[in-house]
Each structure stands twice: as C-alpha cells, then as structure tokens.
Motif scaffolding. Sequence first.
Motif, mmCIF file in Angstrom:
data_model
loop_
_atom_site.group_PDB
_atom_site.id
_atom_site.type_symbol
_atom_site.label_atom_id
_atom_site.label_comp_id
_atom_site.label_asym_id
_atom_site.label_seq_id
_atom_site.Cartn_x
_atom_site.Cartn_y
_atom_site.Cartn_z
ATOM 1 N N SER A 43 0.849 -1.195 0.000
ATOM 2 C CA SER A 43 0.000 0.000 0.000
ATOM 3 C C SER A 43 0.885 1.246 0.000
ATOM 4 O O SER A 43 2.041 1.194 0.406
ATOM 5 C CB SER A 43 -0.914 0.001 1.226
ATOM 6 O OG SER A 43 -0.138 0.061 2.405
ATOM 7 N N ALA A 44 0.317 2.338 -0.464
ATOM 8 C CA ALA A 44 1.046 3.609 -0.496
ATOM 9 C C ALA A 44 0.220 4.688 0.187
ATOM 10 O O ALA A 44 -0.995 4.763 0.000
ATOM 11 C CB ALA A 44 1.331 4.015 -1.941
ATOM 12 N N THR A 45 0.884 5.499 0.973
ATOM 13 C CA THR A 45 0.265 6.661 1.598
ATOM 14 C C THR A 45 0.903 7.893 0.972
ATOM 15 O O THR A 45 2.085 8.171 1.185
ATOM 16 C CB THR A 45 0.499 6.653 3.128
ATOM 17 O OG1 THR A 45 0.005 5.433 3.670
ATOM 18 C CG2 THR A 45 -0.183 7.839 3.782
ATOM 19 N N MET A 46 0.116 8.595 0.185
ATOM 20 C CA MET A 46 0.627 9.765 -0.527
ATOM 21 C C MET A 46 0.966 10.877 0.461
ATOM 22 O O MET A 46 0.259 11.093 1.444
ATOM 23 C CB MET A 46 -0.400 10.259 -1.541
ATOM 24 C CG MET A 46 -0.766 9.248 -2.607
ATOM 25 S SD MET A 46 0.611 8.715 -3.619
ATOM 26 C CE MET A 46 0.866 10.178 -4.611
ATOM 27 N N LEU A 47 2.039 11.588 0.179
ATOM 28 C CA LEU A 47 2.455 12.709 1.007
ATOM 29 C C LEU A 47 1.798 13.995 0.512
ATOM 30 O O LEU A 47 1.474 14.116 -0.677
ATOM 31 C CB LEU A 47 3.974 12.847 0.966
ATOM 32 C CG LEU A 47 4.742 11.615 1.479
ATOM 33 C CD1 LEU A 47 6.231 11.798 1.257
ATOM 34 C CD2 LEU A 47 4.451 11.396 2.955
ATOM 35 N N ASP A 48 1.619 14.942 1.402
ATOM 36 C CA ASP A 48 0.997 16.213 1.029
ATOM 37 C C ASP A 48 1.807 16.945 -0.040
ATOM 38 O O ASP A 48 1.251 17.667 -0.865
ATOM 39 C CB ASP A 48 0.850 17.116 2.256
ATOM 40 C CG ASP A 48 -0.197 16.588 3.216
ATOM 41 O OD1 ASP A 48 -1.090 15.839 2.764
ATOM 42 O OD2 ASP A 48 -0.135 16.928 4.412
ATOM 43 N N SER A 49 3.111 16.757 -0.027
ATOM 44 C CA SER A 49 3.978 17.449 -0.982
ATOM 45 C C SER A 49 3.953 16.815 -2.373
ATOM 46 O O SER A 49 4.499 17.376 -3.317
ATOM 47 C CB SER A 49 5.417 17.455 -0.457
ATOM 48 O OG SER A 49 5.871 16.120 -0.296
ATOM 49 N N ALA A 50 3.326 15.667 -2.521
ATOM 50 C CA ALA A 50 3.288 14.967 -3.809
ATOM 51 C C ALA A 50 2.327 15.653 -4.772
ATOM 52 O O ALA A 50 1.250 16.081 -4.374
ATOM 53 C CB ALA A 50 2.857 13.525 -3.604
#
Length: 136
Positions: A43-50
């Motif tokens: 799974s991936a948790t996207m970062l706010d900076s992405a």
Amino acid sequence: MSIKLRIFATPDPMYSVSRNSITLVFAFILVGCGATVGQVSTSATMLDSAPDDRPSVDVSEVSVYSSFESVECEYSRVAFVESTPRLGARNEKDVINSGKEKAAEIGANGLVIEEMDTSANNPQSSFVAIFESKSC
C-alpha cells in the motif's frame, strides 16, 4: 479409524463419500492456497507534498536505492510504501518488486528502502517512493 473405513465401505448412499469427491475437495483447497503463495500486499500513503496528477510510469523505470544518500539526482518524496509478504513471499526480491510496482503506479521513478524484514515473525517492509529528476 474404523469409522473412516466404514465411510468408504458402507453401501448406504446417505453416508457414502467417494474418493473422487474427497480428492476434488483437496484439489480446490490446494489451488486456493496456491493462489496466495508468492503474493505481497503493498500500500502507499501519498504525502501532502506529492503532485496530485502524476502519471504512472513503467516499472522498469523505477530505480531502487538502499538509502537516501545513494540517490544521485534531486528528488521529491511522493509516498510512504509498505509491503507485507503473504505465505510464500519471504524473499526480498518479491517484496522489492511489489514496492516497485506500487511506486510505478503512483508515478514515482525511485524507491528508497527504509526497512526490509521478510522474517516469519510479522514481516513488514517500508520504502519511500520518490520522483527523481533524471537530468542530473
């Protein structure tokens, strides 16, 4: 044990179980187990900076790094990626390949290994997916 023999030997159709039906049941069980061998849940948790709409990339374009210091070009962090091996996937290659697939899916072209644990007790591996500027 005599009960098992009676099941196969009894002429009463209500209690009769053929060896073919038992074989068929075991075959379905084995096929079901085989379908999960070698799989890795990632799974991936996207970062706010992405960036929001980064297009996916080909898996072959995803580079794997052992640390952030080994990344040669400028990069931005895209997501935290976690992989948990299932039954038969206890080797690093399966876990890394799964991480690369997830990174490619979210548009990252790099994967930095933070933790690699494929042991039998609570296997969990974590990465950081990055987008690396390849023009350096």
